[in-house]
Design a protein around this motif. Sequence first.
Motif, PDB file in Angstrom:
ATOM      1  N   LEU A 136       6.044  -1.104 -24.704  1.00 20.43           N
ATOM      2  CA  LEU A 136       5.284   0.081 -25.088  1.00 20.43           C
ATOM      3  C   LEU A 136       6.172   1.319 -25.185  1.00 20.43           C
ATOM      4  O   LEU A 136       5.684   2.420 -25.402  1.00 20.43           O
ATOM      5  N   ASP A 137       7.483   1.127 -24.956  1.00 13.74           N
ATOM      6  CA  ASP A 137       8.342   2.310 -24.839  1.00 13.74           C
ATOM      7  C   ASP A 137       8.381   3.158 -26.106  1.00 13.74           C
ATOM      8  O   ASP A 137       8.462   4.366 -26.042  1.00 13.74           O
ATOM      9  N   GLU A 138       8.256   2.511 -27.265  1.00 18.54           N
ATOM     10  CA  GLU A 138       8.286   3.277 -28.519  1.00 18.54           C
ATOM     11  C   GLU A 138       6.857   3.478 -29.041  1.00 18.54           C
ATOM     12  O   GLU A 138       6.670   4.040 -30.099  1.00 18.54           O
ATOM     13  N   ALA A 139       5.884   2.950 -28.315  1.00 18.07           N
ATOM     14  CA  ALA A 139       4.546   2.846 -28.897  1.00 18.07           C
ATOM     15  C   ALA A 139       3.753   4.138 -28.863  1.00 18.07           C
ATOM     16  O   ALA A 139       3.829   4.916 -27.929  1.00 18.07           O
ATOM     17  N   VAL A 140       3.023   4.350 -29.943  1.00 16.76           N
ATOM     18  CA  VAL A 140       2.015   5.405 -29.977  1.00 16.76           C
ATOM     19  C   VAL A 140       0.717   4.634 -30.169  1.00 16.76           C
ATOM     20  O   VAL A 140       0.654   3.748 -31.016  1.00 16.76           O
ATOM     21  N   TYR A 147       7.884   4.522 -14.512  1.00 16.48           N
ATOM     22  CA  TYR A 147       6.846   4.403 -15.552  1.00 16.48           C
ATOM     23  C   TYR A 147       7.479   4.003 -16.890  1.00 16.48           C
ATOM     24  O   TYR A 147       6.940   3.171 -17.618  1.00 16.48           O
ATOM     25  N   ALA A 148       8.649   4.591 -17.160  1.00 16.07           N
ATOM     26  CA  ALA A 148       9.353   4.244 -18.409  1.00 16.07           C
ATOM     27  C   ALA A 148       9.747   2.764 -18.397  1.00 16.07           C
ATOM     28  O   ALA A 148       9.616   2.073 -19.414  1.00 16.07           O
ATOM     29  N   SER A 149      10.188   2.262 -17.233  1.00 17.88           N
ATOM     30  CA  SER A 149      10.567   0.839 -17.144  1.00 17.88           C
ATOM     31  C   SER A 149       9.342  -0.052 -17.336  1.00 17.88           C
ATOM     32  O   SER A 149       9.418  -1.101 -17.976  1.00 17.88           O
ATOM     33  N   SER A 157       0.832  -1.189   0.000  1.00 16.32           N
ATOM     34  CA  SER A 157       0.000   0.000   0.000  1.00 16.32           C
ATOM     35  C   SER A 157       0.878   1.255   0.000  1.00 16.32           C
ATOM     36  O   SER A 157       1.812   1.361   0.784  1.00 16.32           O
ATOM     37  N   GLY A 158       0.601   2.171  -0.914  1.00 16.51           N
ATOM     38  CA  GLY A 158       1.331   3.435  -0.956  1.00 16.51           C
ATOM     39  C   GLY A 158       2.554   3.417  -1.852  1.00 16.51           C
ATOM     40  O   GLY A 158       3.230   4.428  -2.023  1.00 16.51           O
ATOM     41  N   VAL A 159       2.840   2.283  -2.487  1.00 20.57           N
ATOM     42  CA  VAL A 159       4.062   2.204  -3.308  1.00 20.57           C
ATOM     43  C   VAL A 159       3.900   2.943  -4.644  1.00 20.57           C
ATOM     44  O   VAL A 159       4.886   3.340  -5.270  1.00 20.57           O
ATOM     45  N   GLY A 160       2.659   3.120  -5.090  1.00 14.40           N
ATOM     46  CA  GLY A 160       2.427   3.840  -6.350  1.00 14.40           C
ATOM     47  C   GLY A 160       1.781   3.005  -7.440  1.00 14.40           C
ATOM     48  O   GLY A 160       1.792   3.391  -8.613  1.00 14.40           O
ATOM     49  N   LYS A 161       1.160   1.886  -7.082  1.00 17.56           N
ATOM     50  CA  LYS A 161       0.514   1.016  -8.095  1.00 17.56           C
ATOM     51  C   LYS A 161      -0.569   1.798  -8.846  1.00 17.56           C
ATOM     52  O   LYS A 161      -0.603   1.818 -10.066  1.00 17.56           O
ATOM     53  N   GLY A 162      -1.450   2.423  -8.063  1.00 22.27           N
ATOM     54  CA  GLY A 162      -2.566   3.164  -8.650  1.00 22.27           C
ATOM     55  C   GLY A 162      -2.061   4.274  -9.564  1.00 22.27           C
ATOM     56  O   GLY A 162      -2.618   4.497 -10.650  1.00 22.27           O
ATOM     57  N   THR A 163      -0.996   4.957  -9.140  1.00 19.87           N
ATOM     58  CA  THR A 163      -0.445   6.068  -9.919  1.00 19.87           C
ATOM     59  C   THR A 163       0.082   5.554 -11.263  1.00 19.87           C
ATOM     60  O   THR A 163      -0.178   6.140 -12.322  1.00 19.87           O
ATOM     61  N   LEU A 164       0.805   4.426 -11.228  1.00 19.10           N
ATOM     62  CA  LEU A 164       1.367   3.854 -12.458  1.00 19.10           C
ATOM     63  C   LEU A 164       0.257   3.361 -13.392  1.00 19.10           C
ATOM     64  O   LEU A 164       0.289   3.578 -14.604  1.00 19.10           O
ATOM     65  N   ILE A 165      -0.756   2.720 -12.813  1.00 18.12           N
ATOM     66  CA  ILE A 165      -1.861   2.186 -13.630  1.00 18.12           C
ATOM     67  C   ILE A 165      -2.631   3.339 -14.288  1.00 18.12           C
ATOM     68  O   ILE A 165      -2.957   3.301 -15.470  1.00 18.12           O
ATOM     69  N   SER A 166      -2.869   4.398 -13.505  1.00 17.83           N
ATOM     70  CA  SER A 166      -3.593   5.558 -14.068  1.00 17.83           C
ATOM     71  C   SER A 166      -2.822   6.146 -15.236  1.00 17.83           C
ATOM     72  O   SER A 166      -3.422   6.527 -16.256  1.00 17.83           O
ATOM     73  N   ALA A 167      -1.498   6.231 -15.086  1.00 20.18           N
ATOM     74  CA  ALA A 167      -0.679   6.810 -16.164  1.00 20.18           C
ATOM     75  C   ALA A 167      -0.791   5.955 -17.430  1.00 20.18           C
ATOM     76  O   ALA A 167      -0.949   6.485 -18.537  1.00 20.18           O
ATOM     77  N   LEU A 168      -0.754   4.657 -17.245  1.00 17.42           N
ATOM     78  CA  LEU A 168      -0.841   3.728 -18.377  1.00 17.42           C
ATOM     79  C   LEU A 168      -2.194   3.853 -19.080  1.00 17.42           C
ATOM     80  O   LEU A 168      -2.287   3.909 -20.307  1.00 17.42           O
ATOM     81  N   MET A 169      -3.254   3.933 -18.268  1.00 21.05           N
ATOM     82  CA  MET A 169      -4.598   3.989 -18.843  1.00 21.05           C
ATOM     83  C   MET A 169      -4.841   5.346 -19.519  1.00 21.05           C
ATOM     84  O   MET A 169      -5.607   5.437 -20.474  1.00 21.05           O
ATOM     85  N   LYS A 170      -4.179   6.384 -18.990  1.00 21.42           N
ATOM     86  CA  LYS A 170      -4.357   7.715 -19.581  1.00 21.42           C
ATOM     87  C   LYS A 170      -3.629   7.793 -20.927  1.00 21.42           C
ATOM     88  O   LYS A 170      -4.150   8.317 -21.907  1.00 21.42           O
ATOM     89  N   GLU A 171      -2.421   7.213 -20.973  1.00 17.79           N
ATOM     90  CA  GLU A 171      -1.656   7.279 -22.219  1.00 17.79           C
ATOM     91  C   GLU A 171      -2.192   6.310 -23.276  1.00 17.79           C
ATOM     92  O   GLU A 171      -2.124   6.573 -24.467  1.00 17.79           O
TER      93      GLU A 171
END
Length: 452
Positions: free
Chosen positions: A346-350, A337-339, A172-186
């Motif tokens: 997905l690093d090169e992906a659009v 997030y880049a890792s 809890s608090g490590v940043g899972k939600g933050t990383l998932i949100s970023a992925l879903m937003k991009e």
Amino acid sequence: MHSKFLYQSEHLSTELKDFVAIGKLFVSMGGAPAFVADDLPGDYPNGFDLKSEGHNTVVNVGNKTYLIGGTDHGSKSTIGVRVSDKRTGGWVTPTVLGTRPKPSEVISAVILNEDRIFILKGDSSPDDCFWFLEVDTPFVQEKRKEFGTEVVAWSKGVVGDAKKPIVISGPSGVGKGTLISALMKEFPSTFGFSVSHTTRAPREREQNGVHYHFTERSVMAEEIRDGKFLEFAEVHGNLYGTSIEAVEVVADAGKRCILDIDVQGARSVRASSLEAIFIFVCPPSFEELEKRLRARGTETEQQIQKRLQNAKAELEQAKSQGLFDHMLVNDDLETCYASLKKLLDLDEAVEIINESSPPLVDLPRDHSVSKIDKKILISCGTRERASKNIFLLDLSSLKGGAPGRTRGLDIYTSDSMTNGINVAVEGDGEHLHEVEVIQEYEIEDGGPSIMK
Ligand SMILES: Nc1nc2c(ncn2[C@@H]2O[C@H](COP(=O)(O)OP(=O)(O)O)[C@@H](O)[C@H]2O)c(=O)[nH]1
Ligand SMILES: Nc1ncnc2c1ncn2[C@@H]1O[C@H](COP(=O)(O)OP(=O)(O)O)[C@@H](O)[C@H]1O
């Protein structure tokens, strides 16, 4: 009785040629471009062991006979299933897991690997015509032991090369939600979130049905007993779980599913047929984890203490061999997030939004089905005159299964097989194989009875 099909085509695609070669069918080399599909040699088990009659299909798998069709006892809007064990006789209504298909008046069935039955529903929408009824897969075997009853599990077939779901765990608090949100937003068209059920109270800004399905313990416990959950666990004093439906709605939307679940849940999913990629997110230090948890300001001091205590155990359990495929340290958010994107390729992906979708099949009432190895040939048309529509369904790369969808069905239409060149089918519209007629049944109130 053996039936003959005559195909005419100037240019057969490689796929169809392969298919023909597998069946050892005859290809005419003469002036008239034609080949004849005659009866298949005995060393290709035809996979048919059924009689489709009206609304019902009867399939023999090992010692058991499955009657599939009509409507379910409890719900009139789904297909019914009954099982009879030849050794003991009599019919039972099994515990049916997974989202069930709607009834259809035309059902064809093919046995695959003796552990599942592939069902084709005629007259159904393109996204609703391929289903699998699992009768002896590891998931069904496990549930049979757990429930002590006869169990079958439905899993809808999804056409196309769907990518594996992603399980993300971490304290809890490590940043899972933050990383998932970023992925879903991009990548909004690529990823879909598996909305879990929980008995914990909603936080400010958390929406029911979006972040979680907030529920009562007694309701969730009953749904767990009914087999509606892929996994569940007691975490920080509350019940959390992934319903089978949560994963299925993401697959149905053609998206790749992301699950944010704890280590116990990850272990359960690992043991299931979901075939996911498992990622564990670690904090750079315990102190930093505590700092983030406090800074988020969503928990009471008591809840923070409990979460920190549990974090130690989770970090320890995450090291267990073979559980997680990747460990990510979330120190600098951008770097982490880049890792994450790199390991998901997905690093090169659009994001390509309107990616061409696989061909869909509108399976009509009149169709015949043949199986050779892991390939299914569906020809559409009436008995007298089969139409030019032929579909080749390749089931050799199936992934997943109950609980959830069965992905990786490859479909080739006559168009894609012949680059648009006419494929005519002549014959009596029967199956390529002899179909063994077992018995005809009709469902009466007390259960199926044998028709004379
Ligand atoms: N097993 C399991 N764990 C879940 C599920 N949903 C959430 N969790 C986990 O429950 C824990 C608590 O989640 P939450 O209350 O949202 O708090 P957070 O981790 O601080 O964001 C986290 O480790 C989640 O990964 C689920 O469906 N099943
Ligand atoms: N790399 C990071 N560095 C600093 N703060 C972070 C980082 N990643 C996430 N956070 C913050 O930490 C807090 C917990 O993140 P969250 O995504 O809610 O964690 P989890 O879902 O794992 O419980 C949030 O306030 C978030 O903004």
